[in-house]
Design an enzyme around this catalytic site. Structure first.
Site, PDB file in Angstrom:
ATOM      1  N   GLU A 243      10.633 -22.038  35.096  1.00 67.50           N
ATOM      2  CA  GLU A 243      10.474 -20.609  34.842  1.00 67.50           C
ATOM      3  C   GLU A 243       9.449 -19.997  35.802  1.00 67.50           C
ATOM      4  OE1 GLU A 243      11.789 -19.949  30.307  1.00 67.50           O
ATOM      5  OE2 GLU A 243       9.790 -20.768  30.495  1.00 67.50           O
TER       6      GLU A 243
ATOM      7  N   CYS B  88       5.543 -31.019  32.698  1.00 63.89           N
ATOM      8  CA  CYS B  88       4.160 -31.335  33.062  1.00 63.89           C
ATOM      9  C   CYS B  88       3.747 -32.606  32.347  1.00 63.89           C
ATOM     10  CB  CYS B  88       3.228 -30.195  32.651  1.00 63.89           C
ATOM     11  SG  CYS B  88       1.528 -30.394  33.250  1.00 63.89           S
TER      12      CYS B  88
ATOM     13  N   CYS C  98       3.895 -15.482  38.925  1.00 61.67           N
ATOM     14  CA  CYS C  98       3.368 -16.747  38.409  1.00 61.67           C
ATOM     15  C   CYS C  98       4.442 -17.811  38.629  1.00 61.67           C
ATOM     16  CB  CYS C  98       3.053 -16.544  36.922  1.00 61.67           C
ATOM     17  SG  CYS C  98       2.484 -18.009  36.076  1.00 61.67           S
TER      18      CYS C  98
ATOM     19  N   CYS D 269      -0.636 -26.282  25.025  1.00 61.86           N
ATOM     20  CA  CYS D 269       0.357 -25.737  25.961  1.00 61.86           C
ATOM     21  C   CYS D 269       1.772 -26.185  25.595  1.00 61.86           C
ATOM     22  CB  CYS D 269       0.007 -26.190  27.381  1.00 61.86           C
ATOM     23  SG  CYS D 269       1.144 -25.577  28.627  1.00 61.86           S
TER      24      CYS D 269
ATOM     25  N   CYS E 230      -1.795 -31.154  27.703  1.00 62.94           N
ATOM     26  CA  CYS E 230      -2.822 -30.332  27.061  1.00 62.94           C
ATOM     27  C   CYS E 230      -2.326 -29.901  25.679  1.00 62.94           C
ATOM     28  CB  CYS E 230      -3.133 -29.097  27.913  1.00 62.94           C
ATOM     29  SG  CYS E 230      -3.795 -29.509  29.536  1.00 62.94           S
TER      30      CYS E 230
ATOM     31  N   CYS F 258       0.974 -17.013  28.958  1.00 64.38           N
ATOM     32  CA  CYS F 258       0.312 -18.267  29.323  1.00 64.38           C
ATOM     33  C   CYS F 258       0.591 -19.345  28.284  1.00 64.38           C
ATOM     34  CB  CYS F 258      -1.198 -18.084  29.381  1.00 64.38           C
ATOM     35  SG  CYS F 258      -1.722 -16.710  30.374  1.00 64.38           S
TER      36      CYS F 258
HETATM   37  N1  SAH Z   1      -1.677 -26.924  35.202  1.00 68.61           N
HETATM   38  C1  SAH Z   1      -2.342 -25.762  35.695  1.00 68.61           C
HETATM   39  C2  SAH Z   1      -1.507 -24.507  35.698  1.00 68.61           C
HETATM   40  C3  SAH Z   1      -0.681 -24.235  34.452  1.00 68.61           C
HETATM   41  S1  SAH Z   1      -1.532 -23.635  33.038  1.00 68.61           S
HETATM   42  C4  SAH Z   1      -3.637 -25.553  34.938  1.00 68.61           C
HETATM   43  O1  SAH Z   1      -3.912 -26.324  34.046  1.00 68.61           O
HETATM   44  O2  SAH Z   1      -4.384 -24.657  35.277  1.00 68.61           O
HETATM   45  C5  SAH Z   1      -1.823 -21.987  33.389  1.00 68.61           C
HETATM   46  C6  SAH Z   1      -2.809 -21.323  32.426  1.00 68.61           C
HETATM   47  O3  SAH Z   1      -2.222 -21.140  31.127  1.00 68.61           O
HETATM   48  C7  SAH Z   1      -4.064 -22.150  32.225  1.00 68.61           C
HETATM   49  O4  SAH Z   1      -5.189 -21.359  32.440  1.00 68.61           O
HETATM   50  C8  SAH Z   1      -3.982 -22.546  30.785  1.00 68.61           C
HETATM   51  O5  SAH Z   1      -5.285 -22.692  30.268  1.00 68.61           O
HETATM   52  C9  SAH Z   1      -3.216 -21.402  30.162  1.00 68.61           C
HETATM   53  N2  SAH Z   1      -2.583 -21.734  28.882  1.00 68.61           N
HETATM   54  C10 SAH Z   1      -1.866 -22.822  28.593  1.00 68.61           C
HETATM   55  N3  SAH Z   1      -1.473 -22.810  27.297  1.00 68.61           N
HETATM   56  C11 SAH Z   1      -1.952 -21.656  26.770  1.00 68.61           C
HETATM   57  C12 SAH Z   1      -1.863 -21.062  25.483  1.00 68.61           C
HETATM   58  N4  SAH Z   1      -1.216 -21.654  24.475  1.00 68.61           N
HETATM   59  N5  SAH Z   1      -2.462 -19.873  25.294  1.00 68.61           N
HETATM   60  C13 SAH Z   1      -3.115 -19.258  26.316  1.00 68.61           C
HETATM   61  N6  SAH Z   1      -3.227 -19.774  27.538  1.00 68.61           N
HETATM   62  C14 SAH Z   1      -2.658 -20.967  27.778  1.00 68.61           C
END
Ligand code: SAH
Length: 347
Positions: free
Chosen positions: A91, A111, A104, A118, A115, A333
Site C-alpha cells: 500500500e 514487515c 508515504c 502496528c 512492533c 499510521c
Molecule cells: N518501519 C519503519 C517505517 C514504518 S512505521 C519505522 O518503524 O519507522 C511508520 C510510522 O507509523 C512509525 O512512526 C510508527 O511508529 C507509526 N505507527 C505504527 N503503528 C501505529 C499505530 N497503531 N498508531 C500510530 N502510529 C503507528
C-alpha cells in the site's frame, strides 16, 4: 531476461546503452523519460527514433505495479493498493497538506519487526521490494495527479522496515534525489526506521536523507515490550549511533512517539524522553495510537496528550501532535496491511 531499466543509476543506464552498441547518452535519455517525464512505455519516448524504440522494446523492460484499488478518504487522503508480479500486495498513501502533497511509500511487502502496535506486523514479512518497485509507487501516483509537481515530499513510512532492505532502498533514494532522476529535494525525503543500528551508521555515509526514528518509549523496558528490535539494539546503542549521524546544517532528527494509554503516556515518561534526547538536535512527533482490531491498546485522552506535549515544550523541544489522516480508509499510521479485504473496485 530483459533488463529492468527503472532502478538503474545514470551511469548504469549509460553502460547498458553502450553494451547494446548505442551511444551512452541514449541511456540517460531513456532514464529521464522514465523518471523525469513518467513515461510508462518506450513508445511514449517520442524524441527517440522509431527503430531505437523497437530495439529497446525488444531488449528492455519498464516494470509496472498493478493498481488493484484506490480509496479516497473524507480528508482527501488516497490509498493505493498495488499487486506485485508474484501476487503480494503493498500500500501507498497520498496525503494532501496545505500547499503540497506527501507520499508515504512502502519498502517491503509486510514487515518482520513485529512492533506490538502496528497492523502490518501481524502479517509478517512477505518479501523485500526491489528498487523499481519502490520507485514505481511514486511514478504511478504522479501519473494519476492533475499536477504531479505538487508531490514534493516522500516518506518511507509505509509498510516495511526500510533499513532491513538496505541496498534497494538506498538505490531508490539515489534515483529519487538525482536531478536527472525523479528530482526530489533531499530535504524532502524522509526515511523512518525502528532503529537497525549497523545500517543506520552506514546510511549516514551513503546518502543525504532526513531521518525519523520510531522511538515510542524512553526506557528499555517499555521499548522492548513495544518493539522487539530494542532487545537487539537498546536505547544506549541507538542513541550513540544517532549522535554520530552526520546531519546537514540545522537539520534535525525527527523522533516519532506513539502515545499509548497507560503504557508510555505519563508525566514521568515525558520527562524521561526530554532527558534522553537532551543532547540531540531533535524534534518530536507525538502520534496518538491508531487502534486496530486485535490490539488491546488505546490512545490517551486529549487532555493527557496535551499535557505530555506541554512537558516537552517546557523543556524546549519542538513537539507537534501529528494528526493521522485517512483513518476512515485504514490509511493512517500503523494501519497498512496490504491485504485485499473487499473485492477490488473497478478503476
Ligand atoms: N518501519 C519503519 C517505517 C514504518 S512505521 C519505522 O518503524 O519507522 C511508520 C510510522 O507509523 C512509525 O512512526 C510508527 O511508529 C507509526 N505507527 C505504527 N503503528 C501505529 C499505530 N497503531 N498508531 C500510530 N502510529 C503507528
Amino acid at each position: 531476461m530483459k533488463a529492468d531499466l527503472k532502478g538503474m543509476s545514470a551511469r548504469e543506464t549509460e553502460n547498458w546503452a553502450v553494451g547494446l552498441g548505442l551511444e551512452a547518452y541514449r541511456g540517460r535519455q531513456v532514464r529521464h523519460w522514465m523518471l523525469g517525464r513518467l513515461a510508462a512505455s518506450f513508445d511514449e519516448m517520442t524524441n527517440l527514433p522509431k527503430s531505437l524504440r523497437a530495439l529497446l522494446t525488444e531488449k528492455a523492460n519498464i516494470s509496472h505495479l498493478k493498481q488493484v484499488k484506490v480509496q479516497s478518504s473524507k480528508d482527501g487522503t488516497r490509498k493505493y493498493l498495488f499487486k506485485l508480479h508474484d501476487g503480494h500486495f503493498i500500500e501507498t498513501v497520498l496525503i494532501p497538506e496545505r500547499d503540497h502533497f506527501t507520499l508515504c511509500i512502502s519498502s517491503q511487502a509486510g514487515c518482520a519487526m513485529n512492533c506490538r502496535f502496528c497492523l502490518t506486523a501481524t502479517q509478517g514479512l512477505d518479501r523485500d521490494l526491489k528498487t523499481p518497485e519502490i520507485i514505481e509507487q511514486i511514478i504511478q501516483v504522479k501519473r494519476a495527479m492533475d499536477d504531479p509537481d505538487r508531490l514534493t515530499n516522500i516518506v518511507f513510512m509505509g509498510m516495511g522496515e526500510p533499513l532491513a532492505n538496505y541496498d534497494a532502498v538506498v538505490k531508490a533514494i539515489e534515483n529519487l534525489v538525482s536531478e536527472d532522476g525523479l528530482n526530489f529535494s533531499h530535504r524532502k525525503v524522509t526515511l523512518s526506521t525502528c532503529g537497525l543500528v549497523p545500517q543506520l551508521r552506514k546510511l549516514g555515509k551513503d546518502v543525504t536523507v532526513n531521518l525519523a526514528i520510531s522511538l515510542n518509549a524512553a526506557d528499555d523496558e517499555t521499548r522492548s515490550f513495544l518493539m522487539p528490535v530494542n532487545r537487539k539494539y537498546p536505547l544506549k546503542t541507538l542513541l550513540s549511533a544517532l549522535r554520530d549521524f552526520p546531519l546537514p546544517n540545522r537539520r534535525m532528527i525527527t523522533f516519532e512517539y506513539i502515545l499509548i494509554k497507560d503504557v508510555n503516556d505519563r508525566d514521568k515518561d515525558a520527562l524521561k524522553l526530554a532527558a534522553l534526547l537532551a543532547d540531540l538536535r531533535a524534534k518530536i512527533n507525538l502520534i496518538p495510537l491508531n487502534p486496530h482490531p486485535g490490539s488491546n491498546m488505546s490512545p490517551p485522552s486529549q487532555k493527557n496528550i496535551l499535557q505530555f506535549q506541554e512537558i516537552l515544550l517546557k523543556n524546549n523541544f519542538t513537539a507537534i501532535i501529528r494528526k493521522s489522516k485517512g483513518a476512515d480508509i485504514s490509511a493512517a499510521c500503523g494501519q497498512l496491511s496490504g491485504e485485499l479485504k473487499s473485492p477490488p473496485t473497478p478503476l
